[in-house]
Design a protein around this motif. Structure first.
Motif, PDB file in Angstrom:
ATOM      1  N   SER A 127     -94.821 -25.403   8.715  1.00  0.00           N
ATOM      2  CA  SER A 127     -93.667 -26.279   8.462  1.00  0.00           C
ATOM      3  C   SER A 127     -92.787 -26.422   9.689  1.00  0.00           C
ATOM      4  CB  SER A 127     -92.831 -25.728   7.296  1.00  0.00           C
ATOM      5  OG  SER A 127     -93.582 -25.666   6.109  1.00  0.00           O
ATOM      6  N   TYR A 128     -93.099 -25.714  10.757  1.00  0.00           N
ATOM      7  CA  TYR A 128     -92.282 -25.731  11.970  1.00  0.00           C
ATOM      8  C   TYR A 128     -93.148 -26.115  13.177  1.00  0.00           C
ATOM      9  CZ  TYR A 128     -89.633 -22.771   8.746  1.00  0.00           C
ATOM     10  OH  TYR A 128     -88.988 -22.261   7.641  1.00  0.00           O
ATOM     11  N   GLU A 151     -88.430 -32.119  18.677  1.00  0.00           N
ATOM     12  CA  GLU A 151     -87.989 -31.758  17.329  1.00  0.00           C
ATOM     13  C   GLU A 151     -87.234 -32.922  16.686  1.00  0.00           C
ATOM     14  OE1 GLU A 151     -85.609 -28.133  15.053  1.00  0.00           O
ATOM     15  OE2 GLU A 151     -85.788 -28.123  17.230  1.00  0.00           O
ATOM     16  N   TRP A 209     -88.143 -35.076  13.321  1.00  0.00           N
ATOM     17  CA  TRP A 209     -87.109 -35.225  12.290  1.00  0.00           C
ATOM     18  C   TRP A 209     -86.903 -36.700  11.958  1.00  0.00           C
ATOM     19  CZ3 TRP A 209     -82.294 -37.616  12.202  1.00  0.00           C
ATOM     20  CH2 TRP A 209     -81.457 -37.288  11.137  1.00  0.00           C
ATOM     21  N   SER A 214     -77.990 -30.741  10.281  1.00  0.00           N
ATOM     22  CA  SER A 214     -78.999 -30.180   9.374  1.00  0.00           C
ATOM     23  C   SER A 214     -79.854 -29.113  10.044  1.00  0.00           C
ATOM     24  CB  SER A 214     -79.906 -31.299   8.848  1.00  0.00           C
ATOM     25  OG  SER A 214     -80.688 -31.860   9.885  1.00  0.00           O
ATOM     26  N   LYS A 215     -79.479 -28.704  11.238  1.00  0.00           N
ATOM     27  CA  LYS A 215     -80.291 -27.724  11.956  1.00  0.00           C
ATOM     28  C   LYS A 215     -79.888 -26.310  11.551  1.00  0.00           C
ATOM     29  CE  LYS A 215     -82.270 -27.239  16.550  1.00  0.00           C
ATOM     30  NZ  LYS A 215     -82.224 -27.706  17.946  1.00  0.00           N
ATOM     31  N   ARG A 228     -79.796 -30.306   3.271  1.00  0.00           N
ATOM     32  CA  ARG A 228     -80.724 -30.750   4.306  1.00  0.00           C
ATOM     33  C   ARG A 228     -80.995 -29.640   5.318  1.00  0.00           C
ATOM     34  NH1 ARG A 228     -78.352 -36.915   4.745  1.00  0.00           N
ATOM     35  NH2 ARG A 228     -79.930 -37.854   3.372  1.00  0.00           N
ATOM     36  N   THR A 229     -79.992 -28.837   5.609  1.00  0.00           N
ATOM     37  CA  THR A 229     -80.218 -27.687   6.483  1.00  0.00           C
ATOM     38  C   THR A 229     -81.183 -26.708   5.832  1.00  0.00           C
ATOM     39  OG1 THR A 229     -77.993 -27.891   7.434  1.00  0.00           O
ATOM     40  CG2 THR A 229     -79.096 -25.770   7.701  1.00  0.00           C
ATOM     41  N   ARG A 236     -84.844 -27.650   5.981  1.00  0.00           N
ATOM     42  CA  ARG A 236     -85.506 -27.432   7.267  1.00  0.00           C
ATOM     43  C   ARG A 236     -85.769 -25.949   7.519  1.00  0.00           C
ATOM     44  NH1 ARG A 236     -82.296 -30.591  11.872  1.00  0.00           N
ATOM     45  NH2 ARG A 236     -83.988 -29.722  13.122  1.00  0.00           N
ATOM     46  N   ASP A 237     -85.373 -25.112   6.573  1.00  0.00           N
ATOM     47  CA  ASP A 237     -85.521 -23.664   6.736  1.00  0.00           C
ATOM     48  C   ASP A 237     -86.054 -23.064   5.433  1.00  0.00           C
ATOM     49  OD1 ASP A 237     -85.323 -21.166   7.889  1.00  0.00           O
ATOM     50  OD2 ASP A 237     -83.157 -21.003   7.649  1.00  0.00           O
TER      51      ASP A 237
END
Length: 701
Positions: free
Chosen positions: A298-299, A324, A328, A405-406, A513-514, A517-518
């Protein structure tokens, strides 16, 4: 090379560049020209034409491909039709990794490569074969369109090989087992009491066994996931990285065998064989989650960065950020709900690079949102700037959303269940129940009287579920009567300079959203005074998305039309004051989406009593607490449990400094006024209790 072979080569380069990535055709073609020779030289395969461009028929090359890979007709059909990238069969999946290593060693011996384990710039044998196979298929079927063409931004030449998984593992606490991993050519996992995992037929059976062994009674979700993935998800041919801390890589290897249980090993008995390809110590720019085992698929930008730093010895942090951001962007949509296309994505990135150059400003890597907003205003106001005028503002807006969102990964202070119980005055069985409710329902409301520590408990509950004090994964808001969907989700707001309106995302959208991404870590959104707001109005279409079984489902937001979902790793904790008569009850539709847990006064809690008795002058406070217990009994009989006096009135640093003075302040100016609110129609009763409480700190009953 003959003219026919050269024509075939150029056709391949053009098609692959157009469909698989900007530089892929140029990169792959020289290897295909000599692939048969290289395979023969390295004793990987024999009997094939030296130049693979001599294979000009799809069916002919398909037979060659299947001889080498042993991949089925069904798998090949899935691949060329764009329905997925199947794994290679076990034997080929492990032998193909030798290709890059053999070339690297050969080039090192000829003085063309700095290190024999530097694999940078060498394509995978299987990827080369697949690219030529798929080219031949569409070359012979010109009426067909390669289905991934619209997604080539995400499938560039430096994208990960989707036929395998990429994993990162921690070799014990403080990397203490790395030497054993290295010399033993293996990776290993703990939880030895499980014995041979081959005896378990499901993930749930493993979870039951771990639950039996845990003394805290908490559902072992993360432990179970790590064990199951090590046992069933990791496959031969997968890439495995070994980490140290959250930013260092110790090795890169390829999994060479199935799971086995080594009963002779003193610890970490769950094992897999690995062939180490690169060993050393490298520090990367991005960070890992603090977990034992994580799948990195996923990364993709993290995988690319690791490969770059291991093979080139440095990190171009700007290139990493641009890449990145590019990926995105490929997941974003326009105001019509359509995905951004390649041309739009390239244009936005070019616009940001041009702004950096023309205005001497930093965008890629900038994390100061206000700085980016100011730059946007400067660019838009500059009448002499023409080149990307039409997309400048929107490009910076997209980058601001990207930055917001990071996720942030950092090393934090650990937080255990014992630490929770030493700070929060509830019993262990209540904590276990709270964790279970939140894990299973994902939405929890802590209800109770004023002063029972609901807010304090909510934050500590988040910490204990994380296992660390990570404030970056907690967000808190407070509802009130004027709070709206526009405040919480998104809405138009006046611009700061007073000219018109702009669409702004609310805190919940940014937070979700953050978290999306995690996905390997949990996030906690805490809502104070949740029943002070109009919940149906505030949540809007999210009423459905917060349900446990609807997590991950997408809808289009009201104003922006952006696709949005609430990811499974977001937990919502609300606090409800049950003593305020002015607050309306939650409607049934909303109540169904939450579990409710009542927090009660903790005057009987052992930890609370220890805290009181450790104060310099606990006698007066103990007398007051005796009266408070009696008072709460009467309040419960007449008004209900939600109106009791909570223990938080008697907690705080001020009590440690001057117990008597702080006690008098709390009784006179906080509790007694509250009693007159409760018994507004019976002042005599309120006065009687006031005098009884005052008598306690005067030394009387």
């Amino acid at each position: 090379m003959s003219n026919a072979l050269n024509i075939q080569k150029e056709k391949y380069k053009a098609w692959v560049t157009e469909n698989l990535g900007e530089k892929t055709g140029i990169w792959y073609a020289p290897y295909l020209e000599k692939l048969g020779h290289l395979l023969e030289k390295y004793e990987l395969a024999s009997g094939y034409k030296e130049n693979f461009f001599e294979y000009q028929s799809y069916l002919e090359f398909k037979n060659i491909y299947q001889q080498m890979t042993e991949q089925s007709d069904e798998d090949i059909e899935r691949y060329v039709s764009g329905k997925g990238t199947p794994r290679y069969p076990g034997k080929y999946g492990t032998t193909r990794v030798q290709f890059r290593r053999k070339i690297a060693e050969d080039e090192f011996n000829r003085g063309e490569r700095s290190k024999p384990d530097n694999l940078g710039g060498i394509p995978d044998w299987g990827v080369l074969m697949r690219s030529y196979l798929i080219f031949l298929y569409y070359d012979e079927n010109p009426t067909l369109i390669y289905p991934k063409k619209e997604k080539k931004i995400k499938d560039q030449e430096d994208e990960i090989d989707k036929s395998i998984n990429y994993w990162v593992i921690s070799p014990g606490e403080n990397s203490r087992l790395w030497d054993q991993f290295h010399t033993g050519n293996m990776i290993a996992l703990g939880w030895d009491y499980l014995d041979d995992l081959g005896d378990y037929d499901s993930k749930e059976s493993i979870e039951r066994k771990i639950t039996e062994q845990r003394a805290d009674g908490v559902r072992p979700t993360n432990d179970t996931k790590a064990v199951w993935e090590f046992y069933r998800e990791i496959q031969p041919g997968d890439t495995i990285y070994v980490k140290e801390g959250i930013k260092k890589i110790l090795a890169r290897g390829v999994v060479m065998g199935d799971y086995y249980f080594d009963d002779e090993a003193p610890e970490y008995k769950h094992r897999r064989k690995v062939e180490w390809q690169q060993v050393g110590k490298w520090e990367i720019h991005q960070t890992f989650a603090q977990k034992t085992l994580t799948c990195l698929n996923s990364y993709p930008t993290l995988i690319q960065e690791i490969d770059q730093v291991m093979n080139e010895g440095f990190i171009d942090s700007k290139d990493t950020e641009v890449n990145e951001f590019r990926i995105w962007l490929s997941n974003q949509v326009t105001d019509t709900g359509a995905s951004l296309n390649d041309k739009t994505i390239t244009q936005k990135i070019s616009a940001l690079k041009d702004i950096e150059q023309n205005f001497g400003a930093s965008i890629f890597g900038e994390t100061d949102i206000e700085q980016l907003k100011q730059l946007k205003d400067i660019v838009i106001a500059d009448e002499s700037y023409k080149k990307y005028k039409g997309v400048s503002g929107s490009s910076i807006d997209y980058y601001i959303r990207f930055v917001k969102s990071k996720p942030t990964v950092q090393e934090n202070e650990p937080f255990t269940m014992d630490e929770f119980l030493s700070e929060v005055f509830i019993e262990k069985n209540e904590l276990v129940r709270l964790i279970s409710l939140l894990e299973n329902k994902k939405n929890l409301i802590l209800k109770g009287a004023p002063g029972v520590g609901k807010t304090f408990i909510a934050k500590r509950l988040a910490h204990v579920m994380m296992g660390e004090k990570d404030e970056t994964r907690i967000q808190m808001v407070q509802f009130h009567q004027s709070y709206s969907y526009e405040d919480f989700i998104e809405g138009f707001r006046p611009k700061a300079e007073g000219e018109g309106f702009e669409l702004k995302q609310g805190p919940f959208v940014n937070f979700a959203r953050t978290a999306a991404r995690d996905p390997e870590r949990d996030y906690f959104f805490i809502i104070d005074e949740i029943n002070r707001g109009n919940m149906s109005k505030i949540f809007g279409e999210l009423m459905m998305l917060i349900e446990t079984d609807k997590r991950g489902e997408q809808i289009n937001l009201l104003y922006s039309n952006d696709k949005f979902s609430v990811p499974p790793n977001v937990y919502i904790i609300g606090m409800m004051n049950t003593a305020d008569r002015s607050l309306a009850l939650l409607d049934y539709a909303l109540r169904r989406r939450f579990s409710f847990f009542e927090i009660k006064p903790a005057f009987q809690n052992e930890t609370f009593n220890s805290y009181v008795n450790e104060l310099d002058n606990p006698n007066a406070l103990n007398r007051v607490l005796d009266q408070i217990n009696s008072l709460n009994n009467q309040i419960t009989e007449e008004l209900g449990t939600g109106f009791q006096i909570g223990h938080s009135y008697f907690v705080g640093d001020a009590y440690k400094v001057d117990t008597a003075n702080r006690l008098e302040e709390v009784i006179e100016y906080e509790i007694i006024p509250q009693l007159f609110e409760y018994w507004f129609d019976n002042e005599q009763k309120a006065n009687d209790w006031a005098e009884r409480l005052r008598g306690c700190y005067d030394g009387e009953k």
